[in-house]
Design a protein around this motif. Sequence first.
Motif, mmCIF file in Angstrom:
data_model
loop_
_atom_site.group_PDB
_atom_site.id
_atom_site.type_symbol
_atom_site.label_atom_id
_atom_site.label_comp_id
_atom_site.label_asym_id
_atom_site.label_seq_id
_atom_site.Cartn_x
_atom_site.Cartn_y
_atom_site.Cartn_z
ATOM 1 N N PRO A 126 42.205 40.871 35.949
ATOM 2 C CA PRO A 126 40.937 41.599 35.790
ATOM 3 C C PRO A 126 39.732 40.763 36.221
ATOM 4 O O PRO A 126 38.810 41.278 36.864
ATOM 5 C CB PRO A 126 40.911 41.905 34.291
ATOM 6 N N GLU A 127 39.751 39.471 35.889
ATOM 7 C CA GLU A 127 38.624 38.609 36.218
ATOM 8 C C GLU A 127 38.473 38.439 37.728
ATOM 9 O O GLU A 127 37.357 38.472 38.270
ATOM 10 C CB GLU A 127 38.785 37.253 35.538
ATOM 11 N N ASP A 128 39.602 38.236 38.414
ATOM 12 C CA ASP A 128 39.546 38.059 39.866
ATOM 13 C C ASP A 128 39.064 39.338 40.562
ATOM 14 O O ASP A 128 38.214 39.297 41.459
ATOM 15 C CB ASP A 128 40.924 37.669 40.406
ATOM 16 N N MET A 129 39.620 40.449 40.162
ATOM 17 C CA MET A 129 39.237 41.722 40.780
ATOM 18 C C MET A 129 37.766 42.027 40.514
ATOM 19 O O MET A 129 37.022 42.442 41.424
ATOM 20 C CB MET A 129 40.122 42.842 40.223
ATOM 21 N N ALA A 130 37.339 41.804 39.285
ATOM 22 C CA ALA A 130 35.944 42.073 38.930
ATOM 23 C C ALA A 130 34.994 41.154 39.682
ATOM 24 O O ALA A 130 33.899 41.574 40.088
ATOM 25 C CB ALA A 130 35.760 41.905 37.418
ATOM 26 N N GLY A 131 35.405 39.909 39.892
ATOM 27 C CA GLY A 131 34.553 38.971 40.611
ATOM 28 C C GLY A 131 34.304 39.402 42.041
ATOM 29 O O GLY A 131 33.180 39.306 42.556
ATOM 30 N N VAL A 132 35.345 39.880 42.704
ATOM 31 C CA VAL A 132 35.198 40.347 44.084
ATOM 32 C C VAL A 132 34.306 41.588 44.135
ATOM 33 O O VAL A 132 33.407 41.694 44.984
ATOM 34 C CB VAL A 132 36.579 40.655 44.708
ATOM 35 N N HIS B 81 41.243 45.722 33.544
ATOM 36 C CA HIS B 81 40.548 45.594 34.829
ATOM 37 C C HIS B 81 39.245 46.383 34.822
ATOM 38 O O HIS B 81 38.206 45.896 35.285
ATOM 39 C CB HIS B 81 41.442 46.091 35.972
ATOM 40 N N ILE B 82 39.297 47.600 34.299
ATOM 41 C CA ILE B 82 38.103 48.447 34.299
ATOM 42 C C ILE B 82 37.030 47.865 33.393
ATOM 43 O O ILE B 82 35.835 47.875 33.742
ATOM 44 C CB ILE B 82 38.463 49.886 33.883
ATOM 45 N N ALA B 83 37.419 47.340 32.252
ATOM 46 C CA ALA B 83 36.437 46.712 31.360
ATOM 47 C C ALA B 83 35.779 45.512 32.041
ATOM 48 O O ALA B 83 34.564 45.311 31.934
ATOM 49 C CB ALA B 83 37.114 46.279 30.056
#
Length: 363
Positions: free
Chosen positions: A311-317, A340-342
């Motif tokens: 989730p952190e990696d996806m959110a960062g991008v 991931h959504i959060a």
Amino acid sequence: MPWLHPERVAKLEAALRERILIIDGAMGTMIQRHELQEADYRGQRFADGYDSLFSAEGHAHGAGCGCESHDQRGNNDLLTLTRPEIIGDIHRQYLDAGADLVETNTFNSTSISLADYRLQHLVRELNRDGARLARTECDAVEATNPAKPRFVIGVLGPTSRTASLSPDVNRPGFRATSFDELAEAYREAARGLIEGGADVLMVETIFDTLNAKAALFAIDDVFEALGARLPVMISGTITDASGRTLSGQTAEAFWYSLRHARPLAIGLNCALGAKDLRQHIDVLAQVADTNISCHPNAGLPNAFGGYDETPEDMAGVLREFAEAGMLNLVGGCCGSSPDHIAAIAAAVAGLPPRAIPRLADAA
């Protein structure tokens, strides 16, 4: 033509002006966590191997309808009828994670795709009940915080056939479906989604633009019959590193092919992770005079078919997308979860939505 739900449309448009809106994440990924078996998919209604009840439209479908000899495991849309508590709980988890919009569990609910399971007669019911289920969860969450409205996206998937390409390399002129067949399939599905209370219709995971044109044509037919319309979203799929859809279009060509539909939003989803979608979202953000959406996979699948992007990696991008002024709506596709959504919601919170260029600037 007037809006079917003008008050809901006004709330959605106001929210889009104020902030980046959050779309939910994967449905199939969440269903897989339940490790469901054939009996779970069939439920009590289909336990005898066929639909022994009358369809909602009054047509009897008993023994001999075809589904008795067909494995239903993996028919995720059927769970709307047989295990609605699972689907409703998934919607609720995404809403609790911060989703503004949740997608109906209707990705394969067209007569073309359901033919693989011999359940074409359930199209209207699956779409209607899929929208009702999402509507119920959205309304319940919105009631606790009326200042943050929640919206139902009625999903129209790409179907299991393509109108532009032959599935037989030895017969390049052959087509497994036609524009008219696709349009009729989409009409039936769209009617059900509207009856169930969808706020928006989304033609998504588009790999063939001709399929999408059939869907948009069908949607317009349904709107004409109703005398009112809903907002429409369009989301395509860049299939690989070629940067094109399966039918051969770049993101820019994809937009110009469908611009006539005047969608509420256009975007990309599935097939690729956020990093690989960046350049294509950037192109859409520069040329499209409407909102831009992006709900990528949680990276690329690993050797076991799973997704490893945290989730952190996806959110960062995706935060970088937002900081670059490319996003109006964002969420997740395959491999994503409420976590991931959060993380995505937190990452883009406070960042301004992309400014929509004027028509002259986008031409």
